[in-house]
Design an enzyme around this catalytic site. Structure first.
Site, PDB file in Angstrom:
ATOM      1  N   TYR A  38       0.862  -1.177   0.000  1.00  0.00           N
ATOM      2  CA  TYR A  38       0.000   0.000   0.000  1.00  0.00           C
ATOM      3  C   TYR A  38       0.900   1.229   0.000  1.00  0.00           C
ATOM      4  O   TYR A  38       1.923   1.246  -0.678  1.00  0.00           O
ATOM      5  CB  TYR A  38      -0.958  -0.071   1.206  1.00  0.00           C
ATOM      6  CG  TYR A  38      -2.170   0.801   1.016  1.00  0.00           C
ATOM      7  CD1 TYR A  38      -2.973   0.687  -0.116  1.00  0.00           C
ATOM      8  CD2 TYR A  38      -2.513   1.753   1.970  1.00  0.00           C
ATOM      9  CE1 TYR A  38      -4.074   1.496  -0.299  1.00  0.00           C
ATOM     10  CE2 TYR A  38      -3.627   2.566   1.802  1.00  0.00           C
ATOM     11  CZ  TYR A  38      -4.398   2.434   0.652  1.00  0.00           C
ATOM     12  OH  TYR A  38      -5.491   3.240   0.476  1.00  0.00           O
ATOM     13  N   LYS A  93     -19.346 -21.105 -11.315  1.00  0.00           N
ATOM     14  CA  LYS A  93     -18.607 -20.846 -12.555  1.00  0.00           C
ATOM     15  C   LYS A  93     -17.190 -20.388 -12.230  1.00  0.00           C
ATOM     16  O   LYS A  93     -16.221 -20.796 -12.891  1.00  0.00           O
ATOM     17  CB  LYS A  93     -19.333 -19.752 -13.343  1.00  0.00           C
ATOM     18  CG  LYS A  93     -18.972 -19.684 -14.796  1.00  0.00           C
ATOM     19  CD  LYS A  93     -19.747 -20.726 -15.567  1.00  0.00           C
ATOM     20  CE  LYS A  93     -19.524 -20.567 -17.046  1.00  0.00           C
ATOM     21  NZ  LYS A  93     -20.500 -21.331 -17.836  1.00  0.00           N
ATOM     22  N   GLU A 135     -23.419 -14.585 -18.286  1.00  0.00           N
ATOM     23  CA  GLU A 135     -23.944 -15.894 -17.867  1.00  0.00           C
ATOM     24  C   GLU A 135     -25.420 -15.794 -17.494  1.00  0.00           C
ATOM     25  O   GLU A 135     -25.845 -14.838 -16.832  1.00  0.00           O
ATOM     26  CB  GLU A 135     -23.152 -16.386 -16.648  1.00  0.00           C
ATOM     27  CG  GLU A 135     -23.406 -17.814 -16.280  1.00  0.00           C
ATOM     28  CD  GLU A 135     -22.744 -18.792 -17.241  1.00  0.00           C
ATOM     29  OE1 GLU A 135     -23.158 -19.965 -17.250  1.00  0.00           O
ATOM     30  OE2 GLU A 135     -21.814 -18.385 -17.949  1.00  0.00           O
ATOM     31  N   ASP A 161     -23.496 -19.270 -22.482  1.00  0.00           N
ATOM     32  CA  ASP A 161     -24.695 -20.020 -22.842  1.00  0.00           C
ATOM     33  C   ASP A 161     -24.859 -20.105 -24.353  1.00  0.00           C
ATOM     34  O   ASP A 161     -25.466 -21.053 -24.862  1.00  0.00           O
ATOM     35  CB  ASP A 161     -25.939 -19.373 -22.230  1.00  0.00           C
ATOM     36  CG  ASP A 161     -25.885 -19.349 -20.714  1.00  0.00           C
ATOM     37  OD1 ASP A 161     -25.396 -20.327 -20.138  1.00  0.00           O
ATOM     38  OD2 ASP A 161     -26.305 -18.347 -20.109  1.00  0.00           O
TER      39      ASP A 161
END
Length: 404
Positions: A38, A93, A135, A161
């Site tokens: 950081y 997934k 998805e 899909d």
């Protein structure tokens, strides 16, 4: 043993809710580590990326990070359950991306009041990611979403899909047709189901040389006289007098079902050409069960979407490796050529000798290319090298051709 419902709920709830966690890839155990992780050290990569945005691929996880994004309108076979209820699927997934291709994922569930707002949400968060996996988004608005995002973003956008399903079906079909003594350009192909998966698969098969494809939806054959087909499907309309599934099944070489349980009557299966190919891919229950189909036609080759039958058409065979290849090649899109490369790689792998590791994973003694093995198994460790490698090679060739 508890029933599947309770086992599934316990799996997701215990010992920690959900299936994902975030872990640091760098040490942060000392004050010196903290100063690098950081402030003040983090300012250096910030300045480098400001000067050259491509440096984000060197100094951040962008190049190995994919967003799996849904609006929850078409979750599995459950329909429009909403974005939040779709989260377990998106987490699942993510697990597959990591397990099979070592790709990190943030799952993003978006409740959007309009298609436009969903698209804007994805565009606005896209700088975080090296790729976008859409998805469980319903047709027809999934077509517009993907098209607009592909046009507006400079990272791969992929609707699994549609195109993941298409590549796997294509790979399996190449092998099934070869075993049946047929070819893609000469096969008569009938689709039952003309949603996202059906349309995308038909288009991919056409790109690979298929000449005779007809699609059938709940209203019948997609013929040129229909006025209820959106612009996204009009390229698939046929000039034909056929109107029903019964009209197009006689003499068909291939049936591809992406529709609903028990949607293929056995009597229609009898009408198909000798040595047919039947892909009954509705989940969890196929258009026709293998036992029923084989009782009618002992000359067929069959695939389903289920793991308890031979020849499972499983999206896990494709999407991790398509993205792995695309990310490795730093491709801006996942193209038709890359999908074709994946399909051919899947087909070729199924013809190779199966390693012992795969036999052990499935507790079987042997497995050979043939009627019950036309597509690789999901736990085949060669998929990463073969499929992702073929996709990356196709992507690099296309990018080289574009600048030549």
């Amino acid at each position: 043993m508890p029933d599947m419902k309770q086992r599934a709920l316990d799996y997701h709830a215990l010992p920690t809710p959900g299936k994902l966690s975030v872990e640091s890839s760098k040490p942060c155990a000392t004050a010196a580590d903290l100063a690098l992780a950081y402030t003040p050290g983090v300012a250096e990569p910030v300045k480098a990326i400001y000067q050259d945005p491509a440096a984000a691929y060197r100094y951040t996880n962008k190049g190995n990070l994919v967003a799996v994004i849904t609006d929850g309108t078409a979750v599995l076979g459950l329909g429009n359950v909403g974005a939040l209820a779709g989260k377990p699927v998106m987490e699942g997934k993510a697990v597959l991306f990591k397990r099979f291709a070592n790709i990190d994922v943030f799952d993003i569930e978006v409740t959007a009041p309009s298609i436009e707002s969903f698209i804007e949400t994805v565009v606005n968060i896209a700088p975080t990611f090296g790729g976008i996996n859409l998805e469980d988004i319903a047709a027809p608005h999934c077509f517009r979403i993907e098209r607009e995002l592909r046009a507006r973003l400079d990272i791969p956008v992929f609707h699994d899909d549609q195109h993941g399903t298409a590549a796997i079906i294509a790979g399996a079909l190449l092998n099934a047709l070869e075993l049946q003594g047929k070819t893609l350009p000469t096969a008569r192909i009938v689709f039952l189901g003309a949603g996202a998966a059906g349309m995308a698969t038909a288009r991919l098969l056409k790109a690979m040389g298929a000449q005779d494809i007809v699609l059938v939806d709940i209203a019948g054959v997609l013929h040129s006289g229909r006025d209820d087909i959106s612009d996204y499907g009009r390229d698939l309309l046929r000039q034909t007098s056929a109107r029903t599934l019964a009209d197009v099944m006689p003499g068909a070489d291939v049936f591809i079902g992406v529709s609903a349980a028990n949607a293929l009557p056995p009597d229609l299966l009898k009408l198909m050409a000798p040595s047919p190919v039947v892909f009954a891919l509705a989940n969890p229950d196929p258009e026709i069960l293998p036992a029923t189909a084989m009782a009618v036609r002992d000359d067929l080759i069959m695939a389903t979407g289920r793991s308890d039958f031979p020849n499972q058409v499983n999206n896990a065979l494709c999407f991790p490796y398509l993205f792995r290849g695309a990310l490795d090649a730093k491709a801006r899109q996942i193209t038709t050529g890359m999908q074709v490369a994946a399909a051919h790689a899947l087909a070729a792998l199924a013809r190779e000798e199966v390693p012992q590791a795969v036999l052990d994973a499935y507790a079987i003694s042997e497995l050979h290319f043939g009627r019950d093995y036309i597509i690789p198994k999901p736990f085949d460790p060669r998929l990463l090298e073969k499929v992702a490698g073929a996709v990356a090679e196709a992507a690099r060739a296309e990018m080289a051709a574009a600048v030549a």
